[in-house]
Each structure stands twice: as C-alpha cells, then as structure tokens.
Design a protein around this motif. Structure first.
Motif, PDB file in Angstrom:
ATOM      1  N   SER A 112      42.264  11.916  -2.021  1.00  0.00           N
ATOM      2  CA  SER A 112      41.467  11.669  -0.822  1.00  0.00           C
ATOM      3  C   SER A 112      40.304  11.995  -1.509  1.00  0.00           C
ATOM      4  O   SER A 112      39.410  12.820  -1.524  1.00  0.00           O
ATOM      5  N   PRO A 113      39.507  10.875  -1.899  1.00  0.00           N
ATOM      6  CA  PRO A 113      38.082  10.895  -2.502  1.00  0.00           C
ATOM      7  C   PRO A 113      37.112  11.516  -1.605  1.00  0.00           C
ATOM      8  O   PRO A 113      36.432  12.564  -2.146  1.00  0.00           O
ATOM      9  N   PRO A 114      36.979  11.283  -0.371  1.00  0.00           N
ATOM     10  CA  PRO A 114      35.902  11.869   0.368  1.00  0.00           C
ATOM     11  C   PRO A 114      35.969  13.521   0.451  1.00  0.00           C
ATOM     12  O   PRO A 114      35.022  14.236   0.338  1.00  0.00           O
ATOM     13  N   GLU A 115      37.307  14.059   0.489  1.00  0.00           N
ATOM     14  CA  GLU A 115      37.644  15.445   0.412  1.00  0.00           C
ATOM     15  C   GLU A 115      37.121  16.026  -0.890  1.00  0.00           C
ATOM     16  O   GLU A 115      36.380  17.050  -0.881  1.00  0.00           O
ATOM     17  N   LEU A 116      37.343  15.380  -2.064  1.00  0.00           N
ATOM     18  CA  LEU A 116      36.898  15.855  -3.373  1.00  0.00           C
ATOM     19  C   LEU A 116      35.620  15.703  -3.443  1.00  0.00           C
ATOM     20  O   LEU A 116      34.730  16.572  -4.086  1.00  0.00           O
ATOM     21  N   LEU A 117      34.842  14.365  -2.912  1.00  0.00           N
ATOM     22  CA  LEU A 117      33.317  14.448  -3.003  1.00  0.00           C
ATOM     23  C   LEU A 117      32.669  15.583  -2.188  1.00  0.00           C
ATOM     24  O   LEU A 117      31.638  16.207  -2.733  1.00  0.00           O
ATOM     25  N   ALA A 118      33.281  15.937  -1.250  1.00  0.00           N
ATOM     26  CA  ALA A 118      32.566  17.166  -0.290  1.00  0.00           C
ATOM     27  C   ALA A 118      32.857  18.414  -1.382  1.00  0.00           C
ATOM     28  O   ALA A 118      31.830  19.086  -1.257  1.00  0.00           O
ATOM     29  N   ILE A 119      33.966  18.524  -1.747  1.00  0.00           N
ATOM     30  CA  ILE A 119      34.028  19.800  -2.844  1.00  0.00           C
ATOM     31  C   ILE A 119      32.873  19.851  -3.976  1.00  0.00           C
ATOM     32  O   ILE A 119      32.247  20.865  -4.272  1.00  0.00           O
ATOM     33  N   TYR A 120      32.876  18.323  -4.406  1.00  0.00           N
ATOM     34  CA  TYR A 120      31.816  18.421  -5.605  1.00  0.00           C
ATOM     35  C   TYR A 120      30.489  18.595  -5.265  1.00  0.00           C
ATOM     36  O   TYR A 120      29.628  19.394  -5.796  1.00  0.00           O
ATOM     37  N   GLN A 121      30.054  18.349  -3.915  1.00  0.00           N
ATOM     38  CA  GLN A 121      28.822  18.512  -3.449  1.00  0.00           C
ATOM     39  C   GLN A 121      28.505  20.052  -3.108  1.00  0.00           C
ATOM     40  O   GLN A 121      27.321  20.572  -3.220  1.00  0.00           O
ATOM     41  N   LYS A 122      29.552  20.664  -3.119  1.00  0.00           N
ATOM     42  CA  LYS A 122      29.312  22.261  -3.040  1.00  0.00           C
ATOM     43  C   LYS A 122      29.445  23.085  -4.277  1.00  0.00           C
ATOM     44  O   LYS A 122      29.067  24.435  -4.233  1.00  0.00           O
ATOM     45  N   THR A 123      29.952  22.440  -5.247  1.00  0.00           N
ATOM     46  CA  THR A 123      30.432  23.322  -6.404  1.00  0.00           C
ATOM     47  C   THR A 123      29.730  22.597  -7.672  1.00  0.00           C
ATOM     48  O   THR A 123      29.835  23.352  -8.719  1.00  0.00           O
ATOM     49  N   VAL A 124      29.208  21.626  -7.767  1.00  0.00           N
ATOM     50  CA  VAL A 124      28.880  20.538  -8.932  1.00  0.00           C
ATOM     51  C   VAL A 124      27.387  20.434  -8.724  1.00  0.00           C
ATOM     52  O   VAL A 124      26.868  20.183  -7.949  1.00  0.00           O
ATOM     53  N   PRO A 125      26.676  20.658 -10.163  1.00  0.00           N
ATOM     54  CA  PRO A 125      25.037  20.453  -9.732  1.00  0.00           C
ATOM     55  C   PRO A 125      24.752  19.075  -9.345  1.00  0.00           C
ATOM     56  O   PRO A 125      25.495  18.185  -9.414  1.00  0.00           O
ATOM     57  N   ALA A 126      23.778  19.080  -8.496  1.00  0.00           N
ATOM     58  CA  ALA A 126      23.309  17.895  -7.684  1.00  0.00           C
ATOM     59  C   ALA A 126      23.156  16.686  -8.539  1.00  0.00           C
ATOM     60  O   ALA A 126      23.704  15.594  -8.053  1.00  0.00           O
ATOM     61  N   ASP A 127      22.411  16.816  -9.578  1.00  0.00           N
ATOM     62  CA  ASP A 127      22.314  15.650 -10.562  1.00  0.00           C
ATOM     63  C   ASP A 127      23.503  14.953 -10.980  1.00  0.00           C
ATOM     64  O   ASP A 127      23.703  13.764 -11.068  1.00  0.00           O
ATOM     65  N   VAL A 128      24.502  15.700 -10.922  1.00  0.00           N
ATOM     66  CA  VAL A 128      25.881  15.402 -11.721  1.00  0.00           C
ATOM     67  C   VAL A 128      26.231  14.571 -10.307  1.00  0.00           C
ATOM     68  O   VAL A 128      27.267  13.490 -10.469  1.00  0.00           O
ATOM     69  N   VAL A 129      26.566  15.176  -9.154  1.00  0.00           N
ATOM     70  CA  VAL A 129      26.961  14.590  -7.817  1.00  0.00           C
ATOM     71  C   VAL A 129      26.312  13.256  -7.598  1.00  0.00           C
ATOM     72  O   VAL A 129      27.138  12.209  -7.458  1.00  0.00           O
ATOM     73  N   GLN A 130      25.216  12.938  -8.198  1.00  0.00           N
ATOM     74  CA  GLN A 130      24.213  11.809  -7.811  1.00  0.00           C
ATOM     75  C   GLN A 130      24.959  10.782  -8.732  1.00  0.00           C
ATOM     76  O   GLN A 130      25.136   9.629  -8.731  1.00  0.00           O
ATOM     77  N   LEU A 131      25.341  10.975 -10.159  1.00  0.00           N
ATOM     78  CA  LEU A 131      25.707  10.342 -10.943  1.00  0.00           C
ATOM     79  C   LEU A 131      27.020  10.034 -10.555  1.00  0.00           C
ATOM     80  O   LEU A 131      27.695   8.696 -10.624  1.00  0.00           O
ATOM     81  N   ILE A 132      27.921  10.726 -10.157  1.00  0.00           N
ATOM     82  CA  ILE A 132      29.303  10.398  -9.304  1.00  0.00           C
ATOM     83  C   ILE A 132      29.261   9.562  -8.308  1.00  0.00           C
ATOM     84  O   ILE A 132      29.948   8.528  -8.216  1.00  0.00           O
ATOM     85  N   LEU A 133      27.965   9.694  -7.592  1.00  0.00           N
ATOM     86  CA  LEU A 133      28.107   8.831  -6.225  1.00  0.00           C
ATOM     87  C   LEU A 133      27.635   7.418  -6.813  1.00  0.00           C
ATOM     88  O   LEU A 133      28.065   6.565  -6.320  1.00  0.00           O
ATOM     89  N   ARG A 134      26.802   7.305  -7.936  1.00  0.00           N
ATOM     90  CA  ARG A 134      26.560   5.923  -8.201  1.00  0.00           C
ATOM     91  C   ARG A 134      27.576   5.247  -9.036  1.00  0.00           C
ATOM     92  O   ARG A 134      27.712   4.106  -8.750  1.00  0.00           O
ATOM     93  N   LEU A 135      28.496   5.969  -9.575  1.00  0.00           N
ATOM     94  CA  LEU A 135      29.740   5.497 -10.169  1.00  0.00           C
ATOM     95  C   LEU A 135      30.578   4.778  -8.977  1.00  0.00           C
ATOM     96  O   LEU A 135      31.143   3.925  -9.161  1.00  0.00           O
ATOM     97  N   VAL A 136      30.764   5.680  -7.892  1.00  0.00           N
ATOM     98  CA  VAL A 136      31.660   5.361  -7.051  1.00  0.00           C
ATOM     99  C   VAL A 136      31.063   3.923  -6.200  1.00  0.00           C
ATOM    100  O   VAL A 136      31.947   3.095  -5.959  1.00  0.00           O
ATOM    101  N   ASN A 137      29.640   3.946  -6.112  1.00  0.00           N
ATOM    102  CA  ASN A 137      28.992   2.656  -5.524  1.00  0.00           C
ATOM    103  C   ASN A 137      29.440   1.483  -6.371  1.00  0.00           C
ATOM    104  O   ASN A 137      29.276   0.356  -5.994  1.00  0.00           O
ATOM    105  N   LEU A 138      28.979   1.762  -7.603  1.00  0.00           N
ATOM    106  CA  LEU A 138      29.133   0.438  -8.664  1.00  0.00           C
ATOM    107  C   LEU A 138      30.661  -0.026  -8.599  1.00  0.00           C
ATOM    108  O   LEU A 138      30.703  -1.175  -8.619  1.00  0.00           O
ATOM    109  N   ASP A 139      31.654   0.965  -8.602  1.00  0.00           N
ATOM    110  CA  ASP A 139      33.042   0.546  -8.662  1.00  0.00           C
ATOM    111  C   ASP A 139      33.462  -0.168  -7.428  1.00  0.00           C
ATOM    112  O   ASP A 139      34.105  -1.031  -7.202  1.00  0.00           O
TER     113      ASP A 139
END
Length: 525
Positions: free
Chosen positions: A126-153
């Motif tokens: 469940s990617p949305p669920e894990l992304l929500a966890i990342y947004q609460k527990t991972v540095p914001a700039d890392v989250v931005q990179l993850i989201l850019r990878l998601v969009n590219l994929d």
C-alpha cells in the motif's frame, strides 16, 4: 491520458485492490513488532528535532536533476526483486533500515537514503500508506526526492505502455483511430505490423476473464475456466461453493487456475489471505464465516435471477487483483492472458485504458458486491465506490466478446432483461448464439465495421481467440471485426438488415455506425 489528476499520479494513483494482502500483513508486523515501532518513534523524534533546527536542506532535494533521478530509477528497475512474502518482508525491513541510517548522516546522503526508501516502497503493498509514514518520520527533503521518483516512475509507466503493448509477437500495434476511419468503437485501434494473407491467423490470445452462460454453467456441460465442452467419457473435476453450487472443469490445470484466481476468494470460506490469516489474532470468527457465506449466497442469487454475466466478470476481476498480490497464482503461467513485453503491467493497467459504456446497474447491485468484499476481508469494500463500480462495469460491458464454436448454438435462453438492458457481446454470430463471455487484453482494441477485414475464431474449442484475416491485408491497415451479425438473413431485406444491426450497435455500444456499407445502404443516399 486517463482522467487521473496530477495528485492521483503522485499518491492515490498507486493504489489498487490487490495491495490489501500485503498491506494487512505488514500492518500486522508494524503493530506487533516492538523493535520496528521503537525505530519509528525514535526516528520521528530525531526528524522533528532536525526540522526544528534547520529547514534549508529542503532545497537540496530540488538540486538533483531529473536525469540523475531517471538514471537511479533505471538502476533500481534493473535489480532483482524479491518474490516470496518472506523475501519481500526481509527486503522491505532492510531497505527501511538502510534509509534511516543514511538519512541520519546528513544531506550528502539524502539521495541514497531516498533510493533505499523508494526500494522499500516498491515492494510495500500500500504505497500511499507507506508514503504517509515517510512524511511523518523521514526528513522532508528525502520525502521530496521519494515523491519525485514516484512521479517519474508513474509517468514512465503510463507513457511506455503503448511501446510495450501489444507484444511484438502479436503482429499488431496500437494507434489512435484515424479521423477518416470507417470503423467505430475504441479510440485506440489495432494496426497490422506485417502483411497478412486471407485466412491467416494474425494472433491468438487467451482471455483475462471468462464466464459460461448460466444455463451451461448449471448443466455442467462445459468447463468453467476455458469454456471447453466436456467429453463425458473423459470425466471432469468440480469445485463447490460455500452454498453448494457446483462448478465443473475439464482438467486439473483449469481447476487450479480458477481456484487460485477467483473461486476461493469469491465462493468458498477458505482463508482469502492464507499467509496472513494463519496468525491466530486474525482468524475469522464463526459469525464472520457465516456472514461471508450469506454474502456469497446473496450475490449468487442476484446473478442467477437476471443472468448478469458482466457483474460476475467484475467480481472476478477484483478477485484477480487480490490474488496478484501474492505474485502469479498457480495455473496462470500457462494459458493466461496476453501481457506487455515488459511484464510490468497488471490486469488493472489494461482495463483502465479501455473504452466504456454508460451503465446504470440496479441500485441493490453495488451493496451486494461491496457486502461480499467486506465479508471476505474487512476493509476491502473501501476500494470500490458507487462511481468506480459503474465505471468498471461500463468498461467490461463495452469490451466483452461472445465465445461461439462453429456458427454458434440455437438453444440459448433469451435474456430476462428488457432489450435495452440486456447484455450484448462482440460476436459476428450474434450474442444469442454464444456459449460464454470473455475479455481479452489485445482484442478489446478491435473496432467495429459492418464490412470487417478480420473475424474472431475459437477453432481450439476453448475461449482462446484466434484473429483471422478475412482478406489480404497490408502492413499499416486498421483491423476491424463485426460486433454484431452483419449478414443479411434469408427473410431480411437490405434496409431491414441495416436497421437491425444499427439498432443492436446503438443498444450495446452507444454509437451510430456510419461505415461505407451503412451509408451505401441508407434510404437517403
């Protein structure tokens, strides 16, 4: 591009029904694994403190070029993926741990940290669920990179679909229907990639989903899976629903395929997710099993009353999404539907690109389908809404084929529905002569013509479709079939034949045929 919005492409567009299986499993691990929860809480405190002290590192994520991220994404896709559940769990936990360690080392390690978190996201159900966890527990700039990878994929996957599907071995490609084309139906149509002689088989394909006509299902004369007529001297195999209904099969492979793809989940009380439900905490109660059996019986009773095959196909589709969460189910490797050359697309990736008919199913239908899903696995009903139910049913209705052997049969019972509500299928023999209904990943893109240049054949005596050239065809030609019986009957005049087929096309697919034959036969010509 479909109706998805940019936001949907980022997060919600990643969700499919089939993710429930591993979502439940990983959710259980997260709730019961003390060490995992400690790491999450510790990481959250660290990140909160880090963000409170400095936010300027956020800009660093935007300094990474698209080319660099594309190259990283290409590398990840080339890596071997874990297959079994235990392998996925181990891989997931190790990648999350690696991402956490790298993120603590500062912005110089944010890109490799994001890549590790993204690898974990790829195998998480469940990617949305894990992304929500990342947004609460991972540095914001890392989250931005993850989201850019998601969009590219996501963008790559959407854009690349028509480059890898249909597969080159099918001898056809997909193109937007030319504005001057004399064919009608889907916006994307099949075009030949080589010259073909009259009578030659252009391609063969097995169905994604298939269902027998109800009278044959009850008679037990044909295989529930491949729709082959059963030879009594060869014997047959059966499966029984929780309510006692019998489903007959011609062979063990067909029985295994049906059981693994949809039967166990929809019509038995077997655990829908064995790897999860073996945990004692998740074992269903007697009351839950009773409710599940009641939901199955209610849906079957509804389907049998009006003989609605499309609704049954829709529930089978949802079941196939679910069973795909555990990888390829037994029996799917041989004789399954035609896939893209890349192998990266699931059944829902094909169906969501199909044309659809406007459908208004009976009000009680949605409640019965949602009720069955909820009784099968609590929470599963949240993945279908009134709107998505209509949309999926409309796509199925527009693209079903009638399976006919020879010239078809003469003893098919008439539909109990009004003519305007009766289900119609694509078959040049006429829906009234079919033995069953099927959906095909490639052939769904065949448009209609009253003077078609190909015809579907079921010469194998099963639901495997052979597309046969009706005339000599050249590379680049748009292929077409007749959705209805376009032959002029012995008691029909030219105008009566034209009127009948145009009425059937308008009822079944909601378009007025303006092909050259219809125009030539028009009284106003």
């Amino acid at each position: 591009m479909s109706s998805r919005t940019t936001t949907a492409l980022t997060i919600a567009g990643l969700t499919v029904c089939g993710v429930i299986a591993y979502a439940v499993y990983f959710d259980h691990k997260r709730r019961t694994d003390v060490e995992f929860r400690k790491r999450i809480r510790k990481e959250k405190k660290r990140v909160d403190k880090s963000l409170a002290e400095s936010r300027e590192a956020l800009a660093a994520a935007n300094e990474v070029s698209e080319a660099e991220l594309q190259e990283a994404l290409k590398l990840i896709k080339s890596e071997a993926r874990p297959i079994s559940q235990s392998e996925r769990e181990t891989y997931f936990m190790s990648q999350v741990a690696m991402g956490e360690q790298l993120a603590t080392r500062g912005d110089a390690f944010y890109v490799p940290a994001a890549l590790s978190f993204y690898r974990a996201l790829v195998v998480y159900p469940s990617p949305p669920e894990l992304l929500a966890i990342y947004q609460k527990t991972v540095p914001a700039d890392v989250v931005q990179l993850i989201l850019r990878l998601v969009n590219l994929d996501t963008a790559d996957k959407i854009g690349a679909y028509y480059e890898v599907f249909p597969p080159k071995s099918s001898n056809v490609s997909l193109q937007t229907r030319p504005p001057n084309s004399e064919t009608f139906g889907p916006e994307k149509v099949l075009v030949l990639t080589k010259d073909v002689a009259a009578g030659e088989v252009i391609y063969k394909e097995h169905p994604m989903l298939a269902s027998l006509d109800y009278d044959l299902q009850l008679a037990g004369t044909h295989c529930t899976h491949c729709l082959k007529e059963i030879d009594p001297s060869q014997g047959s195999l059966t499966l029984s629903s929780s309510g006692g209904s019998k489903f007959v099969f011609c062979s063990k492979p067909c029985q295994v395929a049906a059981k693994s793809q949809w039967f166990s989940l929809l019509f038995t009380l077997d655990p829908p997710l064995p790897a999860v439900l073996e945990l004692s905490q998740l074992t269903p109660s007697a009351a839950a099993l009773e409710a599940r059996q009641a939901a199955q019986s209610q849906l079957l009773a509804y389907l049998n009353t009006d003989k609605r095959v499309n609704t049954l196909l829709m529930t089978k589709f949802i079941a196939r999404q679910l069973t795909a969460a555990n990888g390829k189910a037994p029996g799917e490797a041989a004789g399954d539907y035609t896939q893209a050359d890349s192998g990266e697309y699931q059944i829902e990736d094909h169906i969501e690109r199909w044309s659809a008919s406007p459908i208004e199913p009976p009000e009680e239908e949605f409640g019965l389908v949602a009720g069955l899903l909820k009784a099968t696995l609590p929470g599963l009903d949240a993945f279908i809404s009134v709107t998505s139910h209509k949309d999926l049913l409309g796509r199925i209705a527009f693209n079903t084929f009638g399976v006919c052997y020879g010239g078809g049969r003469d003893d098919r019972p008439p539909s109990p529905l009004r003519p305007e509500d009766a289900e119609t299928t694509r078959t040049p023999n006429g829906t009234a002569r079919q033995i069953g209904t099927a959906l095909y990943s490639v052939s769904s893109y065949l448009p209609h013509s009253c003077a078609p240049n190909t015809r579907p054949s079921f010469a194998s005596g099963t639901s495997e479709l052979h597309l046969i050239a009706s005339e000599d065809l050249k590379k680049g030609q748009v292929l077409s079939i007749a959705y209805v019986d376009v032959s002029q009957g012995p008691e029909e005049g030219e105008s009566e034949c034209r009127q009948r087929r145009r009425k059937e096309l308008a009822r079944g697919w909601k378009f007025p045929c303006e092909c050259s034959r219809c125009l030539a036969e028009s009284p106003q010509k």
